[in-house]
Design a protein around this motif. Structure first.
Motif, PDB file in Angstrom:
ATOM      1  N   TYR A 139       0.822  -1.204   0.000  1.00 22.33           N
ATOM      2  CA  TYR A 139       0.000   0.000   0.000  1.00 22.33           C
ATOM      3  C   TYR A 139       0.868   1.272   0.000  1.00 22.33           C
ATOM      4  O   TYR A 139       0.361   2.370  -0.216  1.00 22.33           O
ATOM      5  N   LYS A 140       2.163   1.093   0.232  1.00 25.15           N
ATOM      6  CA  LYS A 140       3.105   2.214   0.193  1.00 25.15           C
ATOM      7  C   LYS A 140       4.049   2.129  -0.996  1.00 25.15           C
ATOM      8  O   LYS A 140       4.285   3.124  -1.678  1.00 25.15           O
ATOM      9  N   TRP A 141       4.621   0.948  -1.249  1.00 31.46           N
ATOM     10  CA  TRP A 141       5.644   0.903  -2.290  1.00 31.46           C
ATOM     11  C   TRP A 141       5.068   0.907  -3.694  1.00 31.46           C
ATOM     12  O   TRP A 141       5.705   1.430  -4.618  1.00 31.46           O
ATOM     13  N   ILE A 142       3.877   0.370  -3.898  1.00 30.67           N
ATOM     14  CA  ILE A 142       3.277   0.419  -5.241  1.00 30.67           C
ATOM     15  C   ILE A 142       2.972   1.867  -5.652  1.00 30.67           C
ATOM     16  O   ILE A 142       3.344   2.291  -6.751  1.00 30.67           O
ATOM     17  N   PRO A 143       2.312   2.692  -4.808  1.00 34.38           N
ATOM     18  CA  PRO A 143       2.146   4.102  -5.175  1.00 34.38           C
ATOM     19  C   PRO A 143       3.477   4.828  -5.357  1.00 34.38           C
ATOM     20  O   PRO A 143       3.588   5.727  -6.203  1.00 34.38           O
ATOM     21  N   GLU A 144       4.493   4.449  -4.574  1.00 22.98           N
ATOM     22  CA  GLU A 144       5.806   5.068  -4.737  1.00 22.98           C
ATOM     23  C   GLU A 144       6.409   4.693  -6.096  1.00 22.98           C
ATOM     24  O   GLU A 144       7.013   5.539  -6.771  1.00 22.98           O
ATOM     25  N   ALA A 145       6.251   3.447  -6.502  1.00 24.61           N
ATOM     26  CA  ALA A 145       6.713   3.048  -7.832  1.00 24.61           C
ATOM     27  C   ALA A 145       6.016   3.849  -8.913  1.00 24.61           C
ATOM     28  O   ALA A 145       6.647   4.298  -9.888  1.00 24.61           O
ATOM     29  N   ALA A 146       4.711   4.055  -8.766  1.00 28.85           N
ATOM     30  CA  ALA A 146       3.968   4.852  -9.740  1.00 28.85           C
ATOM     31  C   ALA A 146       4.472   6.292  -9.768  1.00 28.85           C
ATOM     32  O   ALA A 146       4.598   6.899 -10.842  1.00 28.85           O
ATOM     33  N   ARG A 147       4.761   6.852  -8.605  1.00 31.88           N
ATOM     34  CA  ARG A 147       5.280   8.227  -8.552  1.00 31.88           C
ATOM     35  C   ARG A 147       6.609   8.338  -9.284  1.00 31.88           C
ATOM     36  O   ARG A 147       6.868   9.325  -9.998  1.00 31.88           O
ATOM     37  N   LEU A 148       7.464   7.334  -9.127  1.00 31.68           N
ATOM     38  CA  LEU A 148       8.798   7.373  -9.713  1.00 31.68           C
ATOM     39  C   LEU A 148       8.786   7.190 -11.226  1.00 31.68           C
ATOM     40  O   LEU A 148       9.719   7.625 -11.917  1.00 31.68           O
ATOM     41  N   ARG A 206      -6.300  -4.265  -7.314  1.00 35.79           N
ATOM     42  CA  ARG A 206      -6.877  -2.987  -6.877  1.00 35.79           C
ATOM     43  C   ARG A 206      -5.790  -1.989  -6.501  1.00 35.79           C
ATOM     44  O   ARG A 206      -5.891  -0.799  -6.839  1.00 35.79           O
ATOM     45  N   VAL A 207      -4.754  -2.449  -5.801  1.00 34.92           N
ATOM     46  CA  VAL A 207      -3.675  -1.541  -5.401  1.00 34.92           C
ATOM     47  C   VAL A 207      -2.988  -0.956  -6.624  1.00 34.92           C
ATOM     48  O   VAL A 207      -2.727   0.254  -6.697  1.00 34.92           O
ATOM     49  N   MET A 208      -2.692  -1.793  -7.601  1.00 30.66           N
ATOM     50  CA  MET A 208      -2.006  -1.299  -8.792  1.00 30.66           C
ATOM     51  C   MET A 208      -2.905  -0.406  -9.634  1.00 30.66           C
ATOM     52  O   MET A 208      -2.461   0.638 -10.147  1.00 30.66           O
ATOM     53  N   ARG A 209      -4.156  -0.772  -9.791  1.00 27.30           N
ATOM     54  CA  ARG A 209      -5.073   0.065 -10.574  1.00 27.30           C
ATOM     55  C   ARG A 209      -5.268   1.425  -9.910  1.00 27.30           C
ATOM     56  O   ARG A 209      -5.279   2.460 -10.583  1.00 27.30           O
ATOM     57  N   THR A 210      -5.403   1.416  -8.595  1.00 24.87           N
ATOM     58  CA  THR A 210      -5.579   2.681  -7.870  1.00 24.87           C
ATOM     59  C   THR A 210      -4.358   3.572  -8.018  1.00 24.87           C
ATOM     60  O   THR A 210      -4.478   4.807  -8.081  1.00 24.87           O
ATOM     61  N   ALA A 211      -3.176   2.965  -8.101  1.00 30.44           N
ATOM     62  CA  ALA A 211      -1.938   3.737  -8.237  1.00 30.44           C
ATOM     63  C   ALA A 211      -1.718   4.246  -9.657  1.00 30.44           C
ATOM     64  O   ALA A 211      -0.811   5.051  -9.884  1.00 30.44           O
ATOM     65  N   GLY A 212      -2.545   3.803 -10.609  1.00 33.22           N
ATOM     66  CA  GLY A 212      -2.418   4.287 -11.973  1.00 33.22           C
ATOM     67  C   GLY A 212      -1.755   3.328 -12.933  1.00 33.22           C
ATOM     68  O   GLY A 212      -1.207   3.746 -13.958  1.00 33.22           O
TER      69      GLY A 212
END
Length: 265
Positions: A139-148, A206-212
């Motif tokens: 829930y933290k590293w997947i959004p961080e990967a998307a940000r990067l 869901r986590v990956m889709r939510t992160a974009g």
């Protein structure tokens, strides 16, 4: 990043991986030397299990949870520009020794892959063979990967399969019975003091889709005939019948709006 700045599980994992560093140093030279890289606990060759894309020359790439950084070295050789980040100072010591021995240089950062000190949209490729994919909170590293990642950038990671973790006892090898609930599967704290993270497949999606991310593939890895491993949490017989590892591939999606590329949220 100091111990005090880390979440409790990251502090515990830093201690655990510093303690295991000598064990992994013994395999580092082999992993850096391989001409046909191998992946996962069954050491399946890239030619059979193509974990890394073939078109990475010129790409900016980061490995989240790089350990001894052999994956970074494998990306650097065909012309990518990798960066490695890891939570264990001792593991990074080995990585630097390997860089000196093999003459391959790239940045190595000590830190938590849930919070990487690089600006948004710095990379074309984010990779984790275990590493963050197992020892960081998705829930933290997947959004961080998307940000990067830049729009259109790729995320590729390998982790233990969900089924394996549902069958995993606190100690010893997984058997043919479900021992854990799938609903609510997330953080697992082990008797050796380390913690890792696992999700049901639906929650990964869901986590990956939510992160974009658009999910492109899920590869459930079967142990090859005659495969052996030094790890004691699964047997080759088990992994011939059920997947012990899985590889996820996703792409940060972008929308083309009037000729401009914009991140879709």
């Amino acid at each position: 990043m100091s111990d005090e700045q880390l979440p409790d599980y990251a502090r515990a994992n830093r201690k655990a991986w510093d303690g295991w560093a000598d064990q992994y140093a013994n395999a580092a030279h082999r992993n850096w030397s391989e001409t046909d890289p191998t992946w996962g606990i069954w050491r399946i060759p890239q030619s059979t299990l193509p974990f890394l894309p073939t078109d990475i020359a010129g790409l900016d790439a980061i490995e989240l949870g790089c350990g001894t950084a052999y994956v970074c070295a494998r990306m650097a050789r065909p012309g990518a520009r990798p960066v490695g980040i890891d939570n264990s100072p001792r593991q990074l010591e080995t990585a630097r020794e390997m860089q000196a021995e093999f003459g391959i240089e790239f940045p190595l950062l000590l830190g938590n892959a849930e919070s990487v000190p690089y600006p948004d949209a710095s990379f074309d490729l984010v990779v984790s063979e275990y590493g963050a994919a197992t020892w960081c909170d998705p829930y933290k590293w997947i959004p961080e990967a998307a940000r990067l990642l830049r729009p259109g950038g790729r995320l590729i990671f390998m982790c233990n399969s969900t089924l394996l973790m549902l069958c995993a006892p606190d100690e010893g090898a997984s058997g043919d019975r479900l021992l854990r609930d799938e609903f609510g599967l997330h953080r697992l704290d082990w008797p050796d003091g380390e913690s890792d993270f696992h999700l049901p497949h639906g929650e990964w999606i869901r986590v990956m889709r939510t992160a974009g991310f658009d999910i492109e593939d899920l590869v459930e890895v079967q142990a090859p005939a005659g495969a052996e491993t030094n790890y004691d949490f699964v047997t080759a017989e088990w992994a011939r019948r059920w997947p012990s590892e899985e590889i996820w591939r996703a792409r940060k999606h972008a929308l083309v709006i009037r000729g401009a590329v914009a991140l879709s949220r």
